[in-house]
Design an enzyme around this catalytic site. Structure first.
Site, PDB file in Angstrom:
ATOM      1  N   HIS A  44       2.094  36.817 -60.733  1.00 20.82           N
ATOM      2  CA  HIS A  44       2.547  35.511 -60.274  1.00 20.82           C
ATOM      3  C   HIS A  44       3.769  35.064 -61.067  1.00 20.82           C
ATOM      4  CE1 HIS A  44      -0.971  35.029 -57.766  1.00 20.82           C
ATOM      5  NE2 HIS A  44      -1.698  35.442 -58.778  1.00 20.82           N
ATOM      6  N   SER A  93     -14.590  52.590 -64.981  1.00 23.99           N
ATOM      7  CA  SER A  93     -15.049  51.293 -64.467  1.00 23.99           C
ATOM      8  C   SER A  93     -14.360  50.094 -65.110  1.00 23.99           C
ATOM      9  CB  SER A  93     -16.551  51.145 -64.711  1.00 23.99           C
ATOM     10  OG  SER A  93     -17.248  52.154 -64.053  1.00 23.99           O
ATOM     11  N   ALA A 145     -13.105  52.919 -69.780  1.00 29.35           N
ATOM     12  CA  ALA A 145     -13.700  51.747 -69.146  1.00 29.35           C
ATOM     13  C   ALA A 145     -13.223  50.451 -69.788  1.00 29.35           C
ATOM     14  CB  ALA A 145     -15.219  51.838 -69.224  1.00 29.35           C
ATOM     15  N   LYS A 169       1.478  49.283 -69.454  1.00 33.73           N
ATOM     16  CA  LYS A 169       2.638  50.113 -69.814  1.00 33.73           C
ATOM     17  C   LYS A 169       2.399  51.533 -69.288  1.00 33.73           C
ATOM     18  CE  LYS A 169       4.216  47.718 -73.983  1.00 33.73           C
ATOM     19  NZ  LYS A 169       4.135  46.456 -73.434  1.00 33.73           N
TER      20      LYS A 169
END
Length: 167
Positions: free
Chosen positions: A94, A123, A141, A147
């Protein structure tokens, strides 16, 4: 007539999203009709949401509850990529630079994401805009990747850092 067609497709999508894994090929066809380029050999589990420009190579699999948003710039996922449950891949952020304008009204900042062949994303990971993940890499996970990742790297953490190598 338009409202009836919209209702039909909304119901179709809602049912399709929650059908068991055996219905993966129908999900692939559905997303391909909506502008994605997903190889027929891809496995898409229930409750996966794909939006925008997305390409997925053969042999790849996306587990349940994942969200992939390519917007206008796209997400390119290579061949034989494993994406575990609850992964979020978003090719935009945004806008927030203008303090005199609400963030919700600012234009999104987009940048393409490329995930190489033979990558495993574990996950609960988030892959941010503009990231390139090199061939053969593993993302541990609960990691946030913001990056680029070198080929055959093992990355983990928030933000993700190199914690090992496969070679």
């Amino acid at each position: 007539m338009h409202k009836l067609a919209l209702a039909y497709w909304s119901l179709y999508r809602a049912i399709l999203l929650y059908l068991p894994d055996e219905f993966s090929k129908f999900r692939v066809k559905y997303y391909n009709k909506r502008g994605c380029k997903i190889n027929k050999g891809v496995s898409i589990s229930p409750n996966v949401k794909i939006k925008g420009k997305v390409h997925i190579g053969s042999g790849s699999s996306i587990a349940q509850n994942c969200s992939i948003t390519g917007e206008n710039v796209g997400v390119i996922i290579g061949e034989n990529v494993m994406i575990a449950p609850n992964v979020v891949i978003v090719a935009f952020n945004h806008g927030f630079k203008k303090i005199d304008k609400p963030m919700a009204l600012q234009k999104n900042i987009e940048s393409q994401i490329v995930i190489g062949d033979d990558v495993w994303i574990s996950s609960n990971c988030t892959i941010g805009k503009g990231v390139n993940i090199g061939k053969g890499s593993i993302i541990a996970a609960n990691s946030f990747v913001n990056k680029d990742v070198l080929p055959y790297s093992i990355m983990g953490g928030v933000p993700a850092k190199r914690i090992g190598s496969r070679v």
